[in-house]
Design a protein around this motif. Structure first.
Motif: not given
Length: 215
Positions: A136-156
């Motif tokens: 996951v790039h350090p700037q992958a979610f840049r600007g998403l100030v309204q994001l409340q829920s992020l699911d990164l489960s069960y990956g690698g």
């Protein structure tokens, strides 16, 4: 008065785009459901007022560049359980109202910088169950100030940069379980940050106006 044939054709095409529903899909109340149709590609035309689009449970491998350009009313996009490994640059250029995005059960290996650029109204992103997701790039979610829920489960994922999360000031729920994390010194900043947020959540305190987080 005789109408120009080209003008008539344009009117017919425009009317079809506004009111037509893709073949085999179901359209109702600004919701387009094309799920479970064994599609290998996205339907070419959608009603222009589409708010909820489900392309889940298909075999789609790619989204064409500019595919969402005409659908500025889109709020929910469900792409789960396909064979996607990337999204084209600028896909969300006109998606100013998109709030829920489901990319779970796909084949993403990287979440690149500015992957969700322009979709700054996103509240929920689901990237769970992408078994090849390694970075996951350090700037992958840049600007998403309204994001409340992020699911990164069960990956690698074996590592996640704290920088990728620090700018998400509205984040309430983060799911990261089911990854092969490597507990090294490089993970220490993230672990401290998570520990601090979880403890604050359990104690019921909200220092500095931050929202407590459940992981």
């Amino acid at each position: 008065m005789t109408l120009n044939p080209f003008f008539v054709a344009v009117v017919v095409v425009f009317a079809s785009a506004v009111t037509g529903c893709p073949v085999l899909c179901t359209c109702r109340n600004q919701a387009v459901d094309c799920s479970g149709l064994r599609l290998f590609s996205v339907p070419p035309d959608l009603p222009l007022d589409t708010r909820n689009l489900s392309l889940a449970h298909n075999r789609i491998t790619a989204i064409p560049p500019g595919y969402l350009t005409c659908y500025s009313e889109l709020r929910v996009l469900d792409l789960r359980n396909n064979s996607l490994f990337e999204l084209p640059v600028g896909l969300f250029w006109t998606s100013k109202r998109l709030s829920h995005l489901d990319l779970s059960y796909n084949n993403f290996s990287h979440v690149v910088a500015d992957m969700f650029k322009e979709a700054y109204s996103l509240v929920h992103i689901d990237l769970s169950h992408n078994p090849w997701l390694r970075k996951v790039h350090p700037q992958a979610f840049r600007g998403l100030v309204q994001l409340q829920s992020l699911d990164l489960s069960y990956g690698g994922l074996s590592f996640l940069s704290l920088e990728a999360l620090e700018g998400l000031t509205g984040l309430v729920t983060l799911q990261i379980g089911g990854n092969p994390w490597v507990c090294s010194c490089t993970m220490e900043p993230l672990l401290k940050w998570l520990r601090n947020r979880i403890q604050r959540c359990m104690s019921g305190s909200e220092d500095y106006g931050e929202v407590c987080m459940s992981v």
